[in-house]
Motif scaffolding. Structure first.
Motif, PDB file in Angstrom:
ATOM      1  N   PHE A   1      42.779  59.490  54.166  1.00 13.38           N
ATOM      2  CA  PHE A   1      41.997  58.269  53.966  1.00 13.38           C
ATOM      3  C   PHE A   1      40.519  58.589  53.770  1.00 13.38           C
ATOM      4  CE2 PHE A   1      45.885  56.973  55.925  1.00 13.38           C
ATOM      5  CZ  PHE A   1      46.189  55.788  55.273  1.00 13.38           C
ATOM      6  N   LEU A   2      39.877  57.753  52.957  1.00  9.79           N
ATOM      7  CA  LEU A   2      38.469  57.918  52.628  1.00  9.79           C
ATOM      8  C   LEU A   2      37.781  56.569  52.805  1.00  9.79           C
ATOM      9  CD1 LEU A   2      36.427  60.028  51.369  1.00  9.79           C
ATOM     10  CD2 LEU A   2      36.886  58.905  49.185  1.00  9.79           C
ATOM     11  N   ARG A   3      36.605  56.599  53.399  1.00  8.87           N
ATOM     12  CA  ARG A   3      35.908  55.356  53.722  1.00  8.87           C
ATOM     13  C   ARG A   3      34.528  55.315  53.079  1.00  8.87           C
ATOM     14  NH1 ARG A   3      35.798  53.521  59.828  1.00  8.87           N
ATOM     15  NH2 ARG A   3      37.926  53.045  59.164  1.00  8.87           N
ATOM     16  N   CYS A   4      34.197  54.143  52.530  1.00 11.88           N
ATOM     17  CA  CYS A   4      32.849  53.872  52.035  1.00 11.88           C
ATOM     18  C   CYS A   4      32.247  52.765  52.893  1.00 11.88           C
ATOM     19  CB  CYS A   4      32.873  53.456  50.570  1.00 11.88           C
ATOM     20  SG  CYS A   4      31.223  53.084  49.892  1.00 11.88           S
TER      21      CYS A   4
ATOM     22  N   THR B   1      34.291  47.005  47.434  1.00  7.45           N
ATOM     23  CA  THR B   1      35.528  46.801  46.687  1.00  7.45           C
ATOM     24  C   THR B   1      35.968  48.101  46.020  1.00  7.45           C
ATOM     25  OG1 THR B   1      34.833  44.528  46.202  1.00  7.45           O
ATOM     26  CG2 THR B   1      36.635  45.431  44.879  1.00  7.45           C
ATOM     27  N   PRO B   2      37.189  48.570  46.291  1.00  2.00           N
ATOM     28  CA  PRO B   2      37.690  49.764  45.605  1.00  2.00           C
ATOM     29  C   PRO B   2      38.187  49.417  44.203  1.00  2.00           C
ATOM     30  CG  PRO B   2      39.351  48.956  47.110  1.00  2.00           C
ATOM     31  CD  PRO B   2      38.155  48.045  47.272  1.00  2.00           C
TER      32      PRO B   2
ATOM     33  N   SER C   1      21.176  42.868  39.520  1.00  2.00           N
ATOM     34  CA  SER C   1      21.969  41.700  39.144  1.00  2.00           C
ATOM     35  C   SER C   1      23.473  41.977  39.171  1.00  2.00           C
ATOM     36  CB  SER C   1      21.572  41.217  37.755  1.00  2.00           C
ATOM     37  OG  SER C   1      21.763  42.243  36.797  1.00  2.00           O
ATOM     38  N   LYS C   2      23.860  43.229  39.174  1.00  2.00           N
ATOM     39  CA  LYS C   2      25.271  43.595  39.187  1.00  2.00           C
ATOM     40  C   LYS C   2      25.564  44.436  40.428  1.00  2.00           C
ATOM     41  CE  LYS C   2      25.834  43.635  34.151  1.00  2.00           C
ATOM     42  NZ  LYS C   2      26.238  44.453  32.966  1.00  2.00           N
ATOM     43  N   PRO C   3      26.815  44.470  40.866  1.00  5.08           N
ATOM     44  CA  PRO C   3      27.169  45.323  42.007  1.00  5.08           C
ATOM     45  C   PRO C   3      26.849  46.788  41.719  1.00  5.08           C
ATOM     46  CG  PRO C   3      28.952  43.797  41.505  1.00  5.08           C
ATOM     47  CD  PRO C   3      27.962  43.686  40.379  1.00  5.08           C
TER      48      PRO C   3
ATOM     49  N   PHE D   1      33.839  52.756  44.340  1.00 16.01           N
ATOM     50  CA  PHE D   1      33.578  51.573  45.146  1.00 16.01           C
ATOM     51  C   PHE D   1      32.447  50.761  44.526  1.00 16.01           C
ATOM     52  CE2 PHE D   1      35.078  54.955  47.926  1.00 16.01           C
ATOM     53  CZ  PHE D   1      36.091  54.334  48.642  1.00 16.01           C
ATOM     54  N   SER D   2      32.622  49.447  44.491  1.00 13.24           N
ATOM     55  CA  SER D   2      31.559  48.529  44.069  1.00 13.24           C
ATOM     56  C   SER D   2      31.046  47.796  45.296  1.00 13.24           C
ATOM     57  CB  SER D   2      32.087  47.516  43.048  1.00 13.24           C
ATOM     58  OG  SER D   2      32.534  48.175  41.884  1.00 13.24           O
TER      59      SER D   2
END
Length: 430
Positions: A105-108, A33-34, A90-92, A49-50
């Motif tokens: 463009f940038l990708r994770c 998720t961005p 427990s968290k992202p 990013f998460s």
């Protein structure tokens, strides 16, 4: 021989990506998720990013996440900005990318292993995509080259042959297999038209990449449109599937680069002029209202939609999904080029092929489009990467609207087609 084999394998890979692009639901979902809801940033911003992982909609914990962050040159990406392994508790987990200092463009990408099986997902974000400029250039004789082609086509009688297909007809629609004469061959297609007397607008459907049969759009014709769906390979479009499979594996394998070193005989010259011939035919169909013609398609069909509108002023509207053949020289400039992503090896990286590609690049047809257009694609597309599709979109001088569905790869949601039809039908009925 090795170069030819390599090019053929590349073509097969891309075609396979097109066929298998529609996503399937996996047991384990990796979600990247961005931190911008629209996936879009300004030049100089840092994206964050998460990453979270779910199984049966329940978040997983105490697993390792492998990640990479890289600029996005389509599926060929080899440049890595950042990579590593993080422990998901427990968290992202969160990953902050370095600043992106130019339009692009940038990708994770995140990968996990659960019960011995690997699961992966990625998210691609854009940085000022409306500022992306094409790498291809417009040849000085571009217009004269295509004007001469259209003049040659005009000297070829259309000689239409329509064969009724009773098995496809309904109580509202007649369906015909159509054969037309084209420069250096034929154009075949499926015509679906309302049975009821009247005058109707028309929609030309141009095909995505590959070799296959076509069936026509009976539902569209039932809505009150003359619908004409064409193939591009000069062969009937109502044969057994095995015929097309054999052609794809043999004589038409890698057709998109046939004769690219000779622009007069390049494969797409006949194809592009064949789209003009299809418009000629629509104008001759009994029941056509004589005024309103739209063209639509996705991928190669998205490309052909723009090409047809750029070549033929009888087109009134166009609707295109992720147009292929856009900014094909992108790879020569360090970013993603459009399908068929060819300028990556010594077989295609020849000066004459690079120069001739400009006569067939969608970017250069987009410069001449004068009619309203509806466009849609996503940031995650590996086949027609967004840097290439924006290269064409950004030079369009006509009225245009872009409907971004950021998550999509080389596929569409039903809602995209519903929006397209709503727009296209309403325009043609105005």
């Amino acid at each position: 021989m090795k170069r030819i084999l390599y090019a053929s394998l590349v073509s097969t890979l891309i075609f396979s990506l097109c066929l298998k692009a529609q996503p399937r639901q996996e047991l384990v979902e990796v979600i990247v998720t961005p931190n911008h809801a629209d996936w879009t940033y300004n030049i100089g911003d840092q994206a964050e990013f998460s990453i979270s992982v779910y199984k049966h909609n329940v978040p997983l914990e105490d697993i390792e996440v492998n990640y990479t962050v890289q600029p996005d040159p389509g599926y060929r990406s080899t440049t890595i900005w950042d990579e590593g392994t993080l422990s998901l508790k427990s968290k992202p987990v969160k990953i902050k990318a370095k600043k992106f200092n130019e339009p692009g463009f940038l990708r994770c990408t995140a990968t996990v292993k659960v019960e011995g099986k690997e699961y992966s997902s990625y998210t691609t974000v854009g940085f000022a995509p409306d500022k992306i400029k094409p790498t291809t250039t417009l040849p000085k004789d571009f217009e004269s080259f295509w004007n001469m082609g259209k003049a040659e086509l005009a000297q070829v009688p259309m000689n239409p042959v329509l064969t009724l297909m009773p098995e496809r007809c309904t109580n509202k629609v007649d369906v015909y297999h159509v054969k037309l004469d084209n420069v250096k061959g034929k154009i075949y297609g499926i015509l679906a038209k309302p049975k009821a007397a009247g005058k109707y607008p028309a929609i030309l459907h141009v095909p995505g990449a590959g070799i296959r049969p076509y069936y026509g759009d009976v539902e569209e014709a039932a809505e009150g449109f003359i619908s004409f769906t064409i193939g591009i390979h000069g062969i009937p479009v109502n044969l057994d599937q095995g015929v097309y499979d054999d052609l794809r594996a043999g004589p038409l394998s890698n057709y998109q680069v046939f004769n690219l070193d000779d622009k007069e005989n390049a494969y797409y010259r006949r194809v592009y002029l064949g789209c003009v011939r299809a418009v000629d035919f629509i104008e001759s169909v009994e029941g056509f209202n004589g005024e309103d013609i739209a063209v639509t398609g996705g991928s190669q069909g998205g490309a052909l939609s723009i090409v047809t509108a750029g070549l033929d002023d009888r087109i009134d509207y166009l609707a295109a999904f992720y147009p292929a053949l856009s900014d094909m020289t992108g790879f020569l400039h360090g970013r993603a080029g459009g399908w068929p992503q060819i300028f990556v090896d010594e077989f295609t990286n020849k000066p004459e092929k690079i120069e001739n590609s400009k006569y067939f690049d969608v970017v250069n047809f987009a410069r001449f489009v004068k009619v309203p257009g509806w466009y849609s694609w996503g940031y995650n597309d590996n086949v027609c990467p967004p840097a290439s599709t924006y290269s064409a979109y950004n030079v369009l001088p006509a009225q245009k609207e872009l409907h971004l569905f950021q998550k999509t790869q080389h596929w569409t949601y039903p809602e995209q087609h519903e929006l397209k039809n709503e727009w296209l039908f309403s325009k043609l009925r105005e």
